[in-house]
Scaffold this motif. Structure first.
Motif, PDB file in Angstrom:
ATOM      1  N   GLU A 100       0.643  -1.536  -0.121  1.00 25.54           N
ATOM      2  CA  GLU A 100       0.008   0.050  -0.370  1.00 25.54           C
ATOM      3  C   GLU A 100       0.641   1.022   0.071  1.00 25.54           C
ATOM      4  O   GLU A 100       2.167   1.616   0.704  1.00 25.54           O
ATOM      5  CB  GLU A 100      -0.870   0.052   0.895  1.00 25.54           C
ATOM      6  CG  GLU A 100      -1.903  -1.059   1.408  1.00 25.54           C
ATOM      7  CD  GLU A 100      -1.021  -2.237   2.011  1.00 25.54           C
ATOM      8  OE1 GLU A 100      -1.797  -2.891   3.015  1.00 25.54           O
ATOM      9  OE2 GLU A 100      -0.147  -2.857   2.387  1.00 25.54           O
ATOM     10  N   SER A 101       0.469   2.208  -0.702  1.00 29.06           N
ATOM     11  CA  SER A 101       0.649   3.548  -0.090  1.00 29.06           C
ATOM     12  C   SER A 101      -0.050   4.617  -0.405  1.00 29.06           C
ATOM     13  O   SER A 101      -1.329   4.399  -0.587  1.00 29.06           O
ATOM     14  CB  SER A 101       2.295   3.627  -1.830  1.00 29.06           C
ATOM     15  OG  SER A 101       1.067   3.648  -2.854  1.00 29.06           O
ATOM     16  N   GLY A 102       0.474   5.971   0.167  1.00 28.69           N
ATOM     17  CA  GLY A 102      -0.638   7.566  -0.934  1.00 28.69           C
ATOM     18  C   GLY A 102      -0.673   7.399   0.578  1.00 28.69           C
ATOM     19  O   GLY A 102      -1.598   8.891   0.708  1.00 28.69           O
ATOM     20  N   GLY A 103      -1.052   6.841   2.350  1.00 24.59           N
ATOM     21  CA  GLY A 103      -1.270   7.634   3.292  1.00 24.59           C
ATOM     22  C   GLY A 103      -0.829   8.919   3.863  1.00 24.59           C
ATOM     23  O   GLY A 103       0.230   9.626   2.514  1.00 24.59           O
ATOM     24  N   GLY A 104      -1.238  10.227   4.481  1.00 26.48           N
ATOM     25  CA  GLY A 104      -0.503  10.977   4.972  1.00 26.48           C
ATOM     26  C   GLY A 104      -1.618  11.747   6.368  1.00 26.48           C
ATOM     27  O   GLY A 104      -1.985  10.577   7.349  1.00 26.48           O
ATOM     28  N   LEU A 105      -0.875  12.696   6.308  1.00 26.15           N
ATOM     29  CA  LEU A 105      -1.412  13.596   7.338  1.00 26.15           C
ATOM     30  C   LEU A 105      -2.046  14.668   6.867  1.00 26.15           C
ATOM     31  O   LEU A 105      -1.974  15.782   5.643  1.00 26.15           O
ATOM     32  CB  LEU A 105      -0.806  14.412   8.656  1.00 26.15           C
ATOM     33  CG  LEU A 105      -0.861  14.796   9.222  1.00 26.15           C
ATOM     34  CD1 LEU A 105      -1.917  14.376  10.209  1.00 26.15           C
ATOM     35  CD2 LEU A 105       0.519  15.728  10.113  1.00 26.15           C
ATOM     36  N   VAL A 106      -4.169  15.198   7.295  1.00 28.56           N
ATOM     37  CA  VAL A 106      -3.953  14.972   6.155  1.00 28.56           C
ATOM     38  C   VAL A 106      -5.361  16.211   7.348  1.00 28.56           C
ATOM     39  O   VAL A 106      -5.848  15.488   7.888  1.00 28.56           O
ATOM     40  CB  VAL A 106      -5.026  14.978   4.663  1.00 28.56           C
ATOM     41  CG1 VAL A 106      -3.997  14.577   4.152  1.00 28.56           C
ATOM     42  CG2 VAL A 106      -5.536  13.765   5.280  1.00 28.56           C
ATOM     43  N   GLN A 107      -5.964  17.504   6.353  1.00 23.63           N
ATOM     44  CA  GLN A 107      -6.925  17.754   7.703  1.00 23.63           C
ATOM     45  C   GLN A 107      -7.953  17.336   6.647  1.00 23.63           C
ATOM     46  O   GLN A 107      -8.478  17.067   6.220  1.00 23.63           O
ATOM     47  CB  GLN A 107      -7.102  19.867   7.389  1.00 23.63           C
ATOM     48  CG  GLN A 107      -7.400  20.713   8.072  1.00 23.63           C
ATOM     49  CD  GLN A 107      -6.817  21.283   7.744  1.00 23.63           C
ATOM     50  OE1 GLN A 107      -6.594  22.301   6.889  1.00 23.63           O
ATOM     51  NE2 GLN A 107      -7.171  23.003   8.284  1.00 23.63           N
ATOM     52  N   THR A 108      -9.158  17.595   7.770  1.00 27.73           N
ATOM     53  CA  THR A 108     -10.512  17.209   8.020  1.00 27.73           C
ATOM     54  C   THR A 108     -11.098  18.102   6.596  1.00 27.73           C
ATOM     55  O   THR A 108     -10.980  19.286   5.969  1.00 27.73           O
ATOM     56  CB  THR A 108     -11.455  17.910   8.521  1.00 27.73           C
ATOM     57  OG1 THR A 108     -11.290  17.455   9.810  1.00 27.73           O
ATOM     58  CG2 THR A 108     -12.922  17.863   8.491  1.00 27.73           C
ATOM     59  N   GLY A 109     -11.836  17.282   5.475  1.00 30.21           N
ATOM     60  CA  GLY A 109     -12.488  17.881   3.865  1.00 30.21           C
ATOM     61  C   GLY A 109     -11.602  17.045   2.879  1.00 30.21           C
ATOM     62  O   GLY A 109     -11.804  18.148   1.985  1.00 30.21           O
ATOM     63  N   ALA A 110     -10.187  17.204   3.305  1.00 27.86           N
ATOM     64  CA  ALA A 110      -9.191  16.870   2.293  1.00 27.86           C
ATOM     65  C   ALA A 110      -9.210  15.623   1.504  1.00 27.86           C
ATOM     66  O   ALA A 110     -10.558  14.808   2.325  1.00 27.86           O
ATOM     67  CB  ALA A 110      -7.595  17.191   2.942  1.00 27.86           C
ATOM     68  N   SER A 111      -8.687  14.959  -0.041  1.00 29.91           N
ATOM     69  CA  SER A 111      -8.832  13.435   0.082  1.00 29.91           C
ATOM     70  C   SER A 111      -7.510  12.717  -0.173  1.00 29.91           C
ATOM     71  O   SER A 111      -6.516  13.904  -0.418  1.00 29.91           O
ATOM     72  CB  SER A 111      -9.486  14.176  -1.213  1.00 29.91           C
ATOM     73  OG  SER A 111     -10.590  14.487  -1.625  1.00 29.91           O
ATOM     74  N   LEU A 112      -7.311  11.656  -0.395  1.00 28.10           N
ATOM     75  CA  LEU A 112      -6.545  11.613  -0.273  1.00 28.10           C
ATOM     76  C   LEU A 112      -6.996  10.491  -1.062  1.00 28.10           C
ATOM     77  O   LEU A 112      -7.630   9.879  -0.862  1.00 28.10           O
ATOM     78  CB  LEU A 112      -5.518  10.529   1.185  1.00 28.10           C
ATOM     79  CG  LEU A 112      -4.835  11.417   1.996  1.00 28.10           C
ATOM     80  CD1 LEU A 112      -4.709  10.216   3.243  1.00 28.10           C
ATOM     81  CD2 LEU A 112      -3.299  11.706   1.499  1.00 28.10           C
ATOM     82  N   ARG A 113      -5.974   9.792  -2.044  1.00 28.86           N
ATOM     83  CA  ARG A 113      -6.215   8.247  -2.593  1.00 28.86           C
ATOM     84  C   ARG A 113      -4.560   6.797  -2.941  1.00 28.86           C
ATOM     85  O   ARG A 113      -3.189   7.460  -2.806  1.00 28.86           O
ATOM     86  CB  ARG A 113      -5.806   8.638  -4.200  1.00 28.86           C
ATOM     87  CG  ARG A 113      -6.202   7.261  -5.295  1.00 28.86           C
ATOM     88  CD  ARG A 113      -6.347   7.330  -6.968  1.00 28.86           C
ATOM     89  NE  ARG A 113      -4.767   7.273  -7.160  1.00 28.86           N
ATOM     90  CZ  ARG A 113      -4.864   7.097  -8.263  1.00 28.86           C
ATOM     91  NH1 ARG A 113      -5.475   7.039  -9.640  1.00 28.86           N
ATOM     92  NH2 ARG A 113      -3.358   7.132  -9.181  1.00 28.86           N
TER      93      ARG A 113
END
Length: 124
Positions: free
Chosen positions: A6-19
């Motif tokens: 797996e890849s693509g995780g991270g630290l993001v703010q509420t409302g953001a997107s990740l793939r």
């Protein structure tokens, strides 16, 4: 033996997107139904989404329906999880898994291979 990374995780703010991406090797990817699970801090692993071998059938947990989309590219041996409108309660380690049934599978016990996971953290 199928290996999943797996890849693509991270630290993001509420409302953001990740793939998230999950790359498979060592087997015939198009034979496998694929799923995404997650394990929030201090909780048990839970089902998120799954797709059949062709991608024609998908299924989602109620908590992510309408926000997350699972897809696959059999030519690239990769399954994706597009996550939109992220919330703090989506914070978890996300795992992909492969099921030799080839079908859309919800139960973790029906999956034969698992990745090592990628961390997703959503802060408010």
């Amino acid at each position: 033996q199928v290996q999943l990374v797996e890849s693509g995780g991270g630290l993001v703010q509420t409302g953001a997107s990740l793939r998230l991406s999950c790359a498979a090797s060592g087997g015939t990817f198009s034979n496998y139904g694929m799923g995404w699970f997650r394990q929030p801090p201090g909780k048990e692993r839970e089902f998120v989404a799954s797709t059949s071998w062709s991608g024609a059938t998908t299924y989602y947990a109620d908590s992510v329906k309408g926000r997350f989309t699972i897809s696959r590219d059999n030519a690239k041996n990769t399954v994706y999880l597009q996550m939109n409108s992220l919330k703090p309660e989506d914070t978890a380690v996300y795992y992909c898994a492969a099921s030799g049934s080839g079908r859309t599978v919800i139960r973790a016990g029906m999956y034969d291979y698992w990745g090592q996971g990628t961390q997703v953290t959503v802060f408010s």
